[in-house]
Design an enzyme around this catalytic site. Sequence first.
Site, short mmCIF file in Angstrom:
data_model
loop_
_atom_site.label_atom_id
_atom_site.label_comp_id
_atom_site.label_asym_id
_atom_site.label_seq_id
_atom_site.Cartn_x
_atom_site.Cartn_y
_atom_site.Cartn_z
N LYS A 19 0.81 -1.23 0.00
CA LYS A 19 0.00 0.00 0.00
C LYS A 19 0.83 1.28 0.00
O LYS A 19 0.30 2.36 -0.21
CB LYS A 19 -0.92 0.01 1.24
CG LYS A 19 -2.02 -1.01 1.16
CD LYS A 19 -2.81 -1.10 2.44
CE LYS A 19 -2.21 -2.04 3.43
NZ LYS A 19 -2.33 -3.46 3.19
N VAL B 298 -6.51 -3.30 -1.25
CA VAL B 298 -7.77 -3.03 -0.54
C VAL B 298 -8.64 -4.28 -0.61
O VAL B 298 -8.94 -4.77 -1.70
CB VAL B 298 -8.54 -1.84 -1.17
CG1 VAL B 298 -9.83 -1.58 -0.40
CG2 VAL B 298 -7.69 -0.60 -1.19
N ALA C 47 -7.93 -7.32 0.21
CA ALA C 47 -7.14 -8.54 -0.07
C ALA C 47 -7.58 -9.22 -1.37
O ALA C 47 -7.01 -8.96 -2.42
CB ALA C 47 -7.18 -9.49 1.12
N GLY D 234 -1.34 -14.97 10.19
CA GLY D 234 -0.91 -14.23 9.00
C GLY D 234 -1.92 -13.19 8.56
O GLY D 234 -1.93 -12.76 7.41
N GLU E 175 -0.60 -7.02 9.54
CA GLU E 175 0.60 -6.51 8.89
C GLU E 175 1.80 -7.14 9.60
O GLU E 175 1.67 -7.60 10.75
CB GLU E 175 0.66 -4.99 9.04
CG GLU E 175 -0.34 -4.26 8.18
CD GLU E 175 -0.08 -4.47 6.70
OE1 GLU E 175 0.99 -4.09 6.22
OE2 GLU E 175 -0.95 -5.03 6.02
N ASP F 226 -3.41 1.20 8.60
CA ASP F 226 -3.64 0.30 7.47
C ASP F 226 -5.01 0.60 6.84
O ASP F 226 -5.15 0.64 5.62
CB ASP F 226 -3.55 -1.15 7.97
CG ASP F 226 -3.60 -2.14 6.82
OD1 ASP F 226 -2.77 -2.02 5.91
OD2 ASP F 226 -4.50 -3.01 6.83
N LYS G 72 -6.05 2.17 3.11
CA LYS G 72 -7.03 1.57 2.19
C LYS G 72 -8.11 2.59 1.82
O LYS G 72 -8.54 2.66 0.67
CB LYS G 72 -7.66 0.34 2.84
CG LYS G 72 -6.69 -0.82 2.99
CD LYS G 72 -7.29 -1.91 3.82
CE LYS G 72 -6.31 -3.05 4.04
NZ LYS G 72 -6.76 -4.00 5.05
N GLY H 144 -5.42 -12.47 4.44
CA GLY H 144 -4.98 -13.86 4.28
C GLY H 144 -4.12 -13.96 3.05
O GLY H 144 -4.45 -13.40 2.00
N1 NAP Z 1 -1.00 -10.81 4.64
C1 NAP Z 1 -2.14 -10.33 4.14
O1 NAP Z 1 -3.25 -10.86 4.38
C2 NAP Z 1 -2.12 -9.13 3.23
C3 NAP Z 1 -3.32 -8.69 2.63
C4 NAP Z 1 -3.30 -7.60 1.74
C5 NAP Z 1 -2.08 -6.95 1.48
N2 NAP Z 1 -0.95 -7.40 2.13
C6 NAP Z 1 0.30 -6.68 1.85
O2 NAP Z 1 1.22 -7.58 1.23
C7 NAP Z 1 2.55 -7.20 1.60
C8 NAP Z 1 3.28 -8.42 2.17
O3 NAP Z 1 2.60 -8.87 3.33
P1 NAP Z 1 3.07 -10.22 4.05
O4 NAP Z 1 1.99 -10.52 5.03
O5 NAP Z 1 3.45 -11.25 3.04
O6 NAP Z 1 4.40 -9.72 4.80
P2 NAP Z 1 5.67 -10.59 5.29
O7 NAP Z 1 5.28 -12.02 5.49
O8 NAP Z 1 6.29 -9.86 6.41
O9 NAP Z 1 6.67 -10.55 4.04
C9 NAP Z 1 7.33 -9.38 3.69
C10 NAP Z 1 8.27 -9.68 2.54
O10 NAP Z 1 8.91 -8.47 2.15
C11 NAP Z 1 10.33 -8.61 2.29
N3 NAP Z 1 10.85 -7.32 2.73
C12 NAP Z 1 10.68 -6.72 3.92
N4 NAP Z 1 11.32 -5.53 3.93
C13 NAP Z 1 11.93 -5.40 2.74
C14 NAP Z 1 12.75 -4.41 2.14
N5 NAP Z 1 13.09 -3.29 2.79
N6 NAP Z 1 13.18 -4.61 0.88
C15 NAP Z 1 12.84 -5.73 0.22
N7 NAP Z 1 12.07 -6.71 0.72
C16 NAP Z 1 11.63 -6.55 1.96
C17 NAP Z 1 10.52 -9.69 3.32
O11 NAP Z 1 11.82 -10.27 3.20
P3 NAP Z 1 12.55 -11.02 4.47
O12 NAP Z 1 11.89 -12.36 4.57
O13 NAP Z 1 13.98 -11.09 4.08
O14 NAP Z 1 12.30 -10.15 5.66
C18 NAP Z 1 9.40 -10.66 2.91
O15 NAP Z 1 9.79 -11.36 1.75
C19 NAP Z 1 2.41 -6.04 2.59
O16 NAP Z 1 2.56 -4.83 1.91
C20 NAP Z 1 0.97 -6.18 3.10
O17 NAP Z 1 0.41 -4.94 3.47
C21 NAP Z 1 -0.94 -8.46 2.96
#
Ligand code: NAP
Length: 387
Positions: A133, A163, A165, A218, A221, A232, A236, A351
């Site tokens: 985002k 927004v 998911a 999971g 954030e 967050d 959105k 998710g």
């Molecule tokens: N989870 C959900 O349900 C959901 C829903 C909608 C949107 N999102 C969005 O999707 C994105 C990822 O969410 P997630 O839940 O998958 O997070 P996550 O599990 O914490 O994964 C984050 C990823 O980004 C990498 N990363 C972190 N900081 C970085 C940096 N400075 N430069 C490059 N890579 C970096 C991490 O690498 P390392 O493993 O090396 O730390 C990891 O691969 C977020 O923006 C979140 O807002 C998530």
Amino acid sequence: MSGDRRIPVEAPAPAGEPRRIGVALAGASGRVGRAFAALLAARTDALRTRGLELPLVGVARSRGWRWDAAGLAHSGPHDGFAGAAAGSIAGFLERARAHDGPLVLVDCTASEDVAAASPALLADGIAVVTANKLGSAGTLARWRELHANATAGAAPYRHSATVGAGMPVLATVRRLRRRGERVRTLRAVLSGSLSAVLSAVQDGAAFSDAVADARARGCTEPHPGDDLSGEDVARKLLIVLREGGLPVERAQLRVEPLVPAGLLRERDPEAFLRALPSFDDAWRARAEDAARSGRRLAFVAEFDGTLARAEVRALPESDTLATLRPGENRVELTTDVHDTVPLAISGPGAGPEVTAANVLSDLLDVARGAWGARYDAEGGVSRAASA
Ligand SMILES: NC(=O)c1ccc[n+]([C@@H]2O[C@H](COP(=O)([O-])OP(=O)(O)OC[C@H]3O[C@@H](n4cnc5c(N)ncnc54)[C@H](OP(=O)(O)O)[C@@H]3O)[C@@H](O)[C@H]2O)c1
């Protein structure tokens, strides 16, 4: 009866070579990134029969990256960092720019660095599909730059997963806008994690346990403070309103955090979680108060036509936003046409799997759309040559 009315199970494969578009995945070791890579791998054969080849040519995490223009093995890029160049995301993005041929950057990080680099990538003809985002919820100037550069570089920018998911919120708002329909008002529950937390508290769980549980599944954030701050949801809300054509800055939104501002300054997620039990009693009391007057707590985002805000509200139990299941999101819009009964979209609002599915939808839109067709028609010439 004449003619064969049986519906074929498989569409016939299009003639000719499949359209080949490289995919560079930032955040490949994260929850959404892993789910996306697994989904892309699972769809590879089906996509090929439909004339599309989307090899994963690069994967990056915070500490390193790998690149192979011929395509990396799809199986578990999170395990596949062994041969990775230790290095910054800047190096990965530099490598992406040097890639010969059409490329989509899929951003599954929450990284400001990737968000900040996206306008330049778009201007360079690299399409961007993102769940992050920080790009489109940044300043209005950045929003405008993303969209202007996407036009200038003729490379699409898609951010559906930012927004709701997996819900088609932005796709719907984009369609409304395209046909000249104004979003007059919006009421929504936009946080799967906050609705899961508030639901659990109202079912008797301690606030701190409810947050820890949502994080373990999971659904928050990476830092749960980014959910509990209301930021967050604010992001959105900004993105939906902007997609609806309203030039809104963050400072114009009123947002009520669920914990005091002092705690939100704690940037270590574990220390943040350890401090939460001191708010359990206050949340229990708030939930009990609401229940006594036949109400349910919900974190509501609202635009009333003039003002936009996001806050905890005690809603009557019959309110459509009060009857959502844990983790469910709902957006209700009134527009020039939908003026009495709102247009409503609901579904799971968080998710990794549903988020990854929406990222894949965006990727397929981009690959099958005019941008992908341009490369197809040009026989996969390099971006530099086609610019
Ligand atoms: N989870 C959900 O349900 C959901 C829903 C909608 C949107 N999102 C969005 O999707 C994105 C990822 O969410 P997630 O839940 O998958 O997070 P996550 O599990 O914490 O994964 C984050 C990823 O980004 C990498 N990363 C972190 N900081 C970085 C940096 N400075 N430069 C490059 N890579 C970096 C991490 O690498 P390392 O493993 O090396 O730390 C990891 O691969 C977020 O923006 C979140 O807002 C998530």
